[in-house]
Design a protein around this motif. Structure first.
Motif, mmCIF file in Angstrom:
data_model
loop_
_atom_site.group_PDB
_atom_site.id
_atom_site.type_symbol
_atom_site.label_atom_id
_atom_site.label_comp_id
_atom_site.label_asym_id
_atom_site.label_seq_id
_atom_site.Cartn_x
_atom_site.Cartn_y
_atom_site.Cartn_z
ATOM 1 N N GLU A 1 0.829 -1.210 0.000
ATOM 2 C CA GLU A 1 0.000 0.000 0.000
ATOM 3 C C GLU A 1 0.859 1.254 0.000
ATOM 4 N N ARG A 2 1.976 1.206 0.709
ATOM 5 C CA ARG A 2 2.826 2.400 0.793
ATOM 6 C C ARG A 2 3.400 2.780 -0.570
ATOM 7 N N ILE A 3 3.573 1.802 -1.448
ATOM 8 C CA ILE A 3 4.140 2.070 -2.769
ATOM 9 C C ILE A 3 3.140 2.838 -3.630
ATOM 10 N N VAL A 4 1.896 2.381 -3.675
ATOM 11 C CA VAL A 4 0.938 3.032 -4.571
ATOM 12 C C VAL A 4 0.535 4.413 -4.072
ATOM 13 N N TYR A 5 0.708 4.684 -2.775
ATOM 14 C CA TYR A 5 0.350 6.007 -2.255
ATOM 15 C C TYR A 5 1.564 6.920 -2.073
ATOM 16 N N ASP A 6 2.720 6.498 -2.557
ATOM 17 C CA ASP A 6 3.914 7.345 -2.574
ATOM 18 C C ASP A 6 3.809 8.277 -3.788
ATOM 19 N N LYS A 7 3.672 9.580 -3.561
ATOM 20 C CA LYS A 7 3.441 10.523 -4.656
ATOM 21 C C LYS A 7 4.590 10.561 -5.659
ATOM 22 N N SER A 8 5.804 10.249 -5.193
ATOM 23 C CA SER A 8 6.935 10.263 -6.125
ATOM 24 C C SER A 8 6.885 9.081 -7.089
ATOM 25 N N ILE A 9 6.056 8.108 -6.787
ATOM 26 C CA ILE A 9 5.947 6.903 -7.606
ATOM 27 C C ILE A 9 4.762 6.965 -8.554
ATOM 28 N N GLN A 10 3.736 7.684 -8.215
ATOM 29 C CA GLN A 10 2.482 7.646 -8.966
ATOM 30 C C GLN A 10 2.614 8.203 -10.386
ATOM 31 N N ALA A 11 2.025 7.472 -11.343
ATOM 32 C CA ALA A 11 1.931 7.986 -12.714
ATOM 33 C C ALA A 11 1.103 9.263 -12.720
ATOM 34 N N ARG A 12 1.322 10.096 -13.738
ATOM 35 C CA ARG A 12 0.680 11.411 -13.760
ATOM 36 C C ARG A 12 -0.071 11.654 -15.073
ATOM 37 N N SER A 13 -1.187 12.346 -14.936
ATOM 38 C CA SER A 13 -1.965 12.787 -16.087
ATOM 39 C C SER A 13 -1.343 14.068 -16.634
ATOM 40 N N PRO A 14 -1.835 14.587 -17.764
ATOM 41 C CA PRO A 14 -1.297 15.858 -18.278
ATOM 42 C C PRO A 14 -1.404 16.996 -17.266
ATOM 43 N N ARG A 15 -2.393 16.929 -16.364
ATOM 44 C CA ARG A 15 -2.543 17.969 -15.346
ATOM 45 C C ARG A 15 -1.826 17.627 -14.050
ATOM 46 N N GLN A 16 -0.987 16.594 -14.093
ATOM 47 C CA GLN A 16 -0.186 16.162 -12.953
ATOM 48 C C GLN A 16 -1.026 15.575 -11.817
ATOM 49 N N SER A 17 -2.196 15.061 -12.146
ATOM 50 C CA SER A 17 -3.010 14.342 -11.173
ATOM 51 C C SER A 17 -2.581 12.878 -11.148
ATOM 52 N N PRO A 18 -2.730 12.197 -10.007
ATOM 53 C CA PRO A 18 -2.477 10.752 -9.985
ATOM 54 C C PRO A 18 -3.425 10.033 -10.943
ATOM 55 N N VAL A 19 -2.954 8.961 -11.531
ATOM 56 C CA VAL A 19 -3.746 8.176 -12.474
ATOM 57 C C VAL A 19 -4.332 6.999 -11.698
ATOM 58 N N VAL A 20 -5.645 6.999 -11.538
ATOM 59 C CA VAL A 20 -6.308 6.025 -10.676
ATOM 60 C C VAL A 20 -6.894 4.903 -11.510
ATOM 61 N N LEU A 21 -6.633 3.667 -11.084
ATOM 62 C CA LEU A 21 -7.184 2.490 -11.743
ATOM 63 C C LEU A 21 -8.474 2.079 -11.052
ATOM 64 N N GLY A 22 -9.568 2.090 -11.791
ATOM 65 C CA GLY A 22 -10.852 1.672 -11.241
ATOM 66 C C GLY A 22 -11.063 0.191 -11.454
ATOM 67 N N PHE A 23 -10.411 -0.637 -10.636
ATOM 68 C CA PHE A 23 -10.413 -2.081 -10.837
ATOM 69 C C PHE A 23 -10.704 -2.757 -9.512
ATOM 70 N N PRO A 24 -11.546 -3.805 -9.499
ATOM 71 C CA PRO A 24 -11.819 -4.495 -8.235
ATOM 72 C C PRO A 24 -10.542 -5.095 -7.654
ATOM 73 N N PRO A 25 -10.462 -5.266 -6.354
ATOM 74 C CA PRO A 25 -11.508 -4.954 -5.369
ATOM 75 C C PRO A 25 -11.455 -3.519 -4.849
ATOM 76 N N ARG A 26 -10.438 -2.729 -5.247
ATOM 77 C CA ARG A 26 -10.349 -1.363 -4.738
ATOM 78 C C ARG A 26 -9.597 -0.493 -5.729
ATOM 79 N N MET A 27 -10.082 0.714 -5.962
ATOM 80 C CA MET A 27 -9.381 1.661 -6.818
ATOM 81 C C MET A 27 -8.066 2.083 -6.155
#
Length: 673
Positions: free
Chosen positions: A110-136
């Protein structure tokens, strides 16, 4: 490779040839007292190689603190592998870092996916969220330096358990590098990745491609005084051919980013001691629409495979995906041949899974891992339950797998002389012009669409919408070849020249622009006596939209495909001139056959009925021959034809036994006695 290598469609382990038949058993999801029964029954199915993930999320308790069985006995992967070896099994191990496996956060802590330095970014620099079961969750960036650093630490920890168990010291004969590297199913062209490390990589790639900012700017029709000016596109805004170069480069870079990431993961594994055996990477459903290059990935790993999760009604998709593997990979392999499915997939029955596996073999698959072989949480339909007891369906799998081994299926060949070339520059244009945003091309293809589903049909200054037309041409020729009974494969546009070995005809859509490298391979193929069918246009622009002279392929046929009948006519001419049709034609349509042979001639005949109704199929024979169905034991023999009853959505594997005369003589002798 330390005594383990790929050879003749199998693994050569010392002096033994082992078919690539694997079975997924997840040790941490089973009670430890069930391991022995689960592994024993896996081996009894006819599976020589057990497959398992090693999930980072499960073993890490805190950064740098791992449990490999010291606290929870189910996590003792070393003991699990030792037991597999004691029971005579080899092992195919998949340590990630990403594994999916229907786990929350896809097996990452969990710590990896919520590390901001690791998260992929959209053109607006927002985190890219995967809407996939069991949890986004926000997905990692393949470019993130921090992600690669953390992944290296994990792989070093896992190697402490795995490296001492590499063959010949232990059972591990196959390793997977990461998993389904396709941008976490958030793969639309402008969805991601605008992470700062990805942008730095983009500029470095442009420098490698063009040399200077000025030259890159000329190609992109922009002014670049410095590399900082080379910003990637954030949406598709091209209206003319000249404006396409930037977008095609962005598509090529996104493929390259995946490739470079896999290079780093493999390097981290090797540095930790995980080396010396063949390596694998798997691609998920919808691979034709994915921003990955199979030939480029095969420069890194030894084997690129596809995951299969298909119902019987998806025969056409099973066929297309397998023919792509057969034409574009070193060895057609399914790292995940779905036996059952997670509960959030389209429901799959036992009959669906068995049909998928059998028909994939019919079209050229040479190895597979039954995923899952033993049941576990977030799954249904495995042939062995979580306590190690075989279910009723295990019998059918045992019959099929033993038949593959007994006939030496991995050594057989399906003779194919026609290749349909898939131009990567046009598929990049298709991804760039996709209109449905986060409902990405790979998602639409995975649920039954084509690789050009939901693309814009604007001509962009060309005679027509190339981003759609190239696939239309491919599909029409595939239908025409099928109707004529001509075996064929799909060849990736980036594939090396050796993928053309054995082909006599290559059919390649070409429009006003083309990749110079792809065109050069076509010309080389023609110069060596091959026939190239190309068109409808002769290219005059390269894939940076600069004017360039293109040589006309010698022995090439230029065709104009406006109607399905045009493809039919070209195929009829090729069949007449070159004699391409199979001698084992089936009727009525849509029944198909495929033949697999060795130096002694045909050894296996598959008969496939993709229709929802029962059909009495007539199979033409080139000479008297007899077959036995590996599942039912039914026998068929004839001089010039046989009649094979086919249930709806069914595939039968018929093994050549003896000549019809020998069959008849034996029957007569039996009556006399």
């Amino acid at each position: 490779m330390g005594g383990v290598r790929l050879e003749d469609g199998a693994l050569r382990i010392a002096d033994r040839s082992v078919p690539l038949l694997c079975g997924a058993v997840h040790y941490w999801r089973l009670e430890r007292e069930s391991w022995r029964a689960a592994l024993s029954e896996t081996r009894a199915l006819g599976i020589p190689i057990v497959e398992t993930y090693v999930p980072w999320q499960v073993h890490e308790l805190a950064p740098g603190d791992y449990d490999f069985g010291q606290r929870d006995p189910r996590k003792d992967v070393g003991a699990f592998l030792d037991l597999a070896a004691d029971l005579g099994l080899y092992a195919f191990v998949r340590p990630g870092p990403h594994i999916n496996s229907e786990m929350t956060w896809f097996g990452l802590p969990e710590r990896i996916v919520y590390d901001k330095s690791i998260q992929a970014r959209s053109p607006r620099q927002s985190p890219v969220v995967l809407g996939f079961p069991p949890r986004m969750f926000p997905v990692p960036s393949y470019a993130s330096e921090q992600y690669h650093l953390e992944s290296q630490r994990w792989l070093e920890a896992a190697a402490g358990q795995l490296a001492p168990r590499l063959w010949p010291q232990g059972p591990i004969v196959l390793l997977q590098v990461d998993n389904e590297a396709t941008y976490w199913f958030r793969d639309s062209a402008y969805d991601q990745d605008y992470h700062p490390d990805a942008i730095a990589g983009w500029r470095a790639w442009l420098a490698q491609r063009y040399g200077t900012p000025h030259e890159a700017g000329k190609a992109h029709r922009r002014e670049y005084a410095a590399w900082e000016d080379a910003t990637p596109p954030e949406r598709f805004d091209a209206e003319t051919p000249e404006q396409l170069a930037l977008h095609l480069d962005w598509g090529a870079w996104r493929e390259e980013l995946i490739t470079r990431s896999l290079v780093r993961f493999k390097s981290a594994m090797s540095g930790a001691g995980l080396k010396g055996v063949p390596t694998v990477h798997n691609l998920p459903l919808g691979e034709q629409a994915a921003p990955v290059s199979t030939p480029r990935i095969e420069e890194i790993v030894d084997l690129v495979g596809l995951d299969y999760y298909h119902a019987r009604r998806e025969h056409r998709t099973i066929k297309r995906r397998t023919l792509f593997l057969a034409g574009s990979s070193r060895l057609p392999f399914a790292p995940e041949m779905g036996v059952g499915a997670p509960p959030w997939f389209t429901p799959l029955t036992h009959e669906d899974s068995l049909f998928c596996a059998m028909s994939a073999c019919a079209y050229g698959l040479r190895g597979m891992s039954l995923y899952m072989t033993v049941d576990r949480d977030r799954w249904y339909g495995a042939p062995i339950d979580a306590t190690g007891n075989p279910r009723l369906e295990a019998g059918a799998w045992k019959s099929f797998l033993h038949a593959l081994t007994n006939v030496g299926f991995h050594r057989l060949q399906r003779r194919v002389e026609v290749g349909l070339a898939l131009p990567r520059e046009y598929s990049r244009l298709s991804r760039a012009t996709h209109l449905m945003g986060v409902l990405s091309p790979i998602t639409l293809e995975a649920i039954g669409g084509s690789p050009v589903e939901a693309c814009s049909e604007e001509p962009l200054g060309f005679a027509g919408p190339i981003q759609v037309l190239w696939w239309t041409m491919i599909a029409r020729f595939a239908e025409a070849l099928t109707a004529a009974g001509v075996p064929y494969v799909y060849v990736d546009g980036d594939a090396p020249e050796e993928r053309y070995d054995g082909l006599r005809v290559v059919i390649a859509p070409t429009y006003e622009f083309a990749s110079v490298a792809r065109w050069s391979r076509l010309c080389d193929f023609a110069s060596e006596g091959g026939t190239v069918v190309f068109g409808p246009a002769m290219p005059t622009l390269d894939d940076t939209m600069r004017a360039r002279p293109f040589e006309v392929p010698r022995n090439g046929r230029r065709v104009l495909i406006d109607r399905p009948e045009d493809a039919d006519e070209v195929v009829r001419t090729l069949v007449h001139d070159l004699g391409l049709e199979t001698p084992f034609r089936a009727s009525p349509a849509p029944v198909e056959t495929t033949v697999h042979e060795d130096d002694g001639g045909p050894r296996v005949l598959f008969v496939i009925n993709p229709a929802p109704e029962r059909i009495e199929a007539t199979i033409e024979l080139p000479y008297a021959i007899a077959f036995e169905d590996t599942a039912s034991g039914d026998r068929f023999a004839g001089d010039r034809s046989i009649t094979v009853p086919m249930a709806p959505h069914a595939c039968r594997m018929l093994v050549v036994r003896r000549s019809a005369q020998e069959e008849g003589a034996q029957a007569t002798a039996g009556r006399v006695s």
